[in-house]
Motif scaffolding. Structure first.
Motif, short mmCIF file in Angstrom:
data_model
loop_
_atom_site.label_atom_id
_atom_site.label_comp_id
_atom_site.label_asym_id
_atom_site.label_seq_id
_atom_site.Cartn_x
_atom_site.Cartn_y
_atom_site.Cartn_z
N SER A 172 0.84 -1.15 0.05
CA SER A 172 0.16 0.03 -0.02
C SER A 172 0.87 1.19 0.05
CB SER A 172 -1.00 0.13 1.31
OG SER A 172 -0.13 -0.15 2.41
N ASP A 173 0.25 2.24 -0.21
CA ASP A 173 0.93 3.69 -0.30
C ASP A 173 0.32 4.54 0.34
OD1 ASP A 173 2.57 5.55 -1.52
OD2 ASP A 173 0.86 6.32 -2.69
N ASN A 174 1.54 5.12 1.21
CA ASN A 174 1.05 6.24 2.19
C ASN A 174 1.45 7.62 1.48
OD1 ASN A 174 -0.11 4.49 4.30
ND2 ASN A 174 1.91 4.34 5.12
N ASN A 175 1.95 7.59 0.59
CA ASN A 175 2.50 9.01 -0.13
C ASN A 175 1.69 9.65 -0.97
OD1 ASN A 175 5.35 8.85 1.44
ND2 ASN A 175 5.38 6.70 0.21
N ASN A 176 0.28 9.44 -1.04
CA ASN A 176 -0.49 10.10 -1.83
C ASN A 176 -0.23 10.11 -3.42
OD1 ASN A 176 -2.82 11.32 -2.22
ND2 ASN A 176 -1.88 13.56 -1.92
N GLY A 177 0.45 9.21 -3.94
CA GLY A 177 1.08 9.05 -5.21
C GLY A 177 2.28 9.65 -5.30
N GLN A 178 3.13 9.95 -4.46
CA GLN A 178 4.43 10.68 -4.68
C GLN A 178 5.39 9.94 -4.36
OE1 GLN A 178 4.33 13.95 -5.91
NE2 GLN A 178 2.06 13.61 -6.03
N ALA A 179 6.62 10.08 -5.17
CA ALA A 179 7.84 9.40 -4.47
C ALA A 179 8.38 10.03 -3.11
CB ALA A 179 8.83 9.62 -5.66
N PHE A 180 8.70 8.83 -2.50
CA PHE A 180 9.24 9.14 -0.98
C PHE A 180 10.55 9.58 -1.24
CE2 PHE A 180 11.08 8.29 3.26
CZ PHE A 180 10.22 8.71 3.96
N PRO A 181 11.09 10.69 -0.86
CA PRO A 181 12.51 11.12 -0.93
C PRO A 181 13.49 10.35 0.01
CG PRO A 181 11.36 12.59 0.50
CD PRO A 181 10.35 11.85 -0.19
N CYS A 182 14.65 9.63 -0.62
CA CYS A 182 15.68 9.13 0.20
C CYS A 182 16.26 10.62 0.83
CB CYS A 182 16.45 8.48 -0.55
SG CYS A 182 17.48 9.19 -1.75
N VAL A 183 16.94 10.42 1.76
CA VAL A 183 17.62 11.51 2.35
C VAL A 183 19.16 11.15 2.45
CG1 VAL A 183 17.82 13.29 4.51
CG2 VAL A 183 15.58 12.15 3.84
N GLY A 206 20.71 10.55 -4.51
CA GLY A 206 19.40 9.58 -5.02
C GLY A 206 18.21 10.47 -5.60
N ASN A 207 17.40 10.32 -5.05
CA ASN A 207 16.13 10.97 -5.58
C ASN A 207 15.65 12.29 -4.69
OD1 ASN A 207 14.90 9.98 -3.50
ND2 ASN A 207 12.77 9.42 -4.63
N PHE A 208 16.40 12.92 -3.76
CA PHE A 208 16.24 13.80 -2.83
C PHE A 208 15.71 14.92 -3.37
CE2 PHE A 208 17.06 17.44 -0.10
CZ PHE A 208 16.37 16.99 1.01
N PHE A 209 16.27 15.52 -4.24
CA PHE A 209 16.13 17.07 -5.05
C PHE A 209 14.73 16.89 -5.76
CE2 PHE A 209 20.49 17.57 -3.71
CZ PHE A 209 20.37 18.77 -2.74
N GLN A 210 14.87 15.64 -6.63
CA GLN A 210 13.65 15.61 -7.45
C GLN A 210 12.26 15.41 -6.72
OE1 GLN A 210 16.43 13.25 -7.73
NE2 GLN A 210 17.34 15.11 -9.29
N ALA A 211 12.29 14.69 -5.67
CA ALA A 211 11.19 14.18 -4.94
C ALA A 211 10.77 14.96 -3.70
CB ALA A 211 11.22 12.68 -4.33
N ILE A 212 11.66 15.69 -2.99
CA ILE A 212 11.42 16.37 -1.88
C ILE A 212 10.06 17.45 -2.03
CG2 ILE A 212 13.41 17.95 -2.10
CD1 ILE A 212 11.97 16.41 1.50
N GLY A 213 10.34 18.24 -2.88
CA GLY A 213 9.34 19.42 -3.02
C GLY A 213 7.73 18.72 -3.21
N PRO A 214 7.64 17.91 -4.23
CA PRO A 214 6.49 17.50 -4.58
C PRO A 214 5.89 16.42 -3.46
CG PRO A 214 7.62 17.01 -6.43
CD PRO A 214 8.63 17.72 -5.29
N TRP A 215 6.76 15.96 -2.48
CA TRP A 215 6.39 14.97 -1.52
C TRP A 215 6.00 15.87 -0.17
CZ3 TRP A 215 8.55 14.07 3.51
CH2 TRP A 215 7.84 13.12 4.27
N ILE A 216 6.75 16.80 0.13
CA ILE A 216 6.07 18.04 1.11
C ILE A 216 4.58 18.37 0.65
CG2 ILE A 216 6.68 20.19 2.15
CD1 ILE A 216 9.71 19.42 2.31
N LEU A 217 4.50 18.73 -0.45
CA LEU A 217 3.41 19.57 -0.85
C LEU A 217 2.28 18.40 -0.82
CD1 LEU A 217 4.55 21.80 -3.75
CD2 LEU A 217 3.85 22.48 -1.46
N HIS A 218 2.26 17.42 -1.48
CA HIS A 218 1.17 16.13 -1.80
C HIS A 218 1.32 14.97 -1.01
CE1 HIS A 218 0.22 19.06 -4.86
NE2 HIS A 218 1.40 18.95 -5.38
N GLY A 219 2.52 14.75 -0.35
CA GLY A 219 2.58 13.39 0.31
C GLY A 219 3.02 13.38 1.85
N LEU A 220 3.18 14.43 2.36
CA LEU A 220 3.67 14.43 3.60
C LEU A 220 2.68 14.24 4.59
CD1 LEU A 220 5.96 15.03 6.00
CD2 LEU A 220 5.28 17.36 5.70
#
Length: 303
Positions: A172-183, A206-220
């Motif tokens: 299952s997905d807890n991230n609202n369809g967003q990529a979870f950013p590695c740190v 990793g995918n931190f810079f690509q994923a962190i913005g969309p994840w904070i806005l839509h998945g946090l």
């Protein structure tokens, strides 16, 4: 005609899981391949040629990583992927307890409305396995401080963990369809590389810079909605396996998921459910999953 070597893709989500797999891997002399900013490690486990890779946490990352691997390693590159195995940890409930390993016969992406069966030949091999799993939980290397971390026992289950083959698994997905950013450089759960990666670099993001913005806005916020109840309908519950399987199925590549149980019943310390049990028992779950993965690859006559 150029030759095309087939290998098994062995996926794990986060560093502790991948390090457990790499502990059983003899790396090639030139092991690192990079595609779409992802790192793949070539080697062998129990004599089988493999490609070991980290997906990062969550279904979107698992989908992207599996798709990248299957589109990168084709006969045009000289190496193709003949099968996919996911080795990692999961929550348990139905028959499984902490330290056990589950190899479900089918996985669901929609909470049990529909199921995807795993490869029947791979499952048949799994049903023949006899693996002695460890009852001892080690600290591991939570901060990714060194390549050869001394083993420090933090708990003993005082029972023999079991391997359960068959049954159902759920992702299952807890991230609202967003990529979870590695740190970057954040230890063996949220980090971007295995702690023992041959090319580990403090500069790899990793995918931190690509994923962190969309994840904070839509998945946090959705990610903070932690599900602590155990679901008795499933032997293993995670965030990646079924997503990786869906990609493998779309490419016609055989798939098997192997999951050690990090949270659920059987906790001798009676810790609260996820995420507390997960952070405490992730190492025994990852280690036992990797033990079963090695035994499977040794017995399986496939890729």
């Amino acid at each position: 005609m150029s030759s095309c070597e087939q290998r098994t893709l062995v996926l794990s989500a986060f560093p502790a899981e991948a390090d457990a797999v790499l502990a059983h891997t003899t790396l090639d002399s030139n092991p690192v391949r990079i595609a779409n900013r992802r790192h793949f490690y070539l080697g062998s486990i129990a004599g089988k040629k493999v490609i070991v890779a980290m997906t990062f946490i969550g279904m979107v990352n698992a989908t992207n990583a599996t798709e990248t691997a299957l589109s990168t390693f084709t006969c045009a590159s000289g190496i193709s992927i003949g099968a996919v195995v996911f080795s990692g940890v999961a929550g348990g409930a139905a028959r499984t307890s902490i330290g056990d390993v589950a190899i479900p016969a089918q996985w669901t992406l929609d909470k049990g409305k529909t199921f995807m069966p795993v490869d029947p030949g791979m499952l048949a091999t799994a049903q023949t396995l006899a693996v002695t799993l460890s009852p001892v939980n080690y600290l591991g290397d939570p901060l990714c401080l060194c390549r050869h971390t001394p083993k420090f026992v933090i708990a003993d289950l005082h029972r023999q963990p079991q391997l359960f083959v068959g049954g159902d698994g759920m992702s299952s997905d807890n991230n609202n369809g967003q990529a979870f950013p590695c740190v970057p450089n954040s230890g063996n759960v949220f980090g971007c590389q295995p702690c023992t990666a041959p090319d580990r670099s403090l500069l790899y993001t990793g995918n931190f810079f690509q994923a962190i913005g969309p994840w904070i806005l839509h998945g946090l916020l959705s990610n903070l909605n932690i599900q602590t109840g155990q679901n008795p309908a499933f032997d293993a519950v995670d965030q990646e396996t079924a997503a990786a399987q869906a990609v493998a199925n779309a490419h016609g590549v055989p798939f098997l998921g192997i999951r050690g149980i990090s949270d659920g019943p059987g906790d001798p310390l009676h810790l609260p459910d996820f995420p507390f049990q997960f952070f405490f028992y992730k190492q025994i779950a990852a280690d036992n999953a990797a033990l079963v993965t090695e035994a499977f690859l040794q017995s399986w006559p496939g890729a």
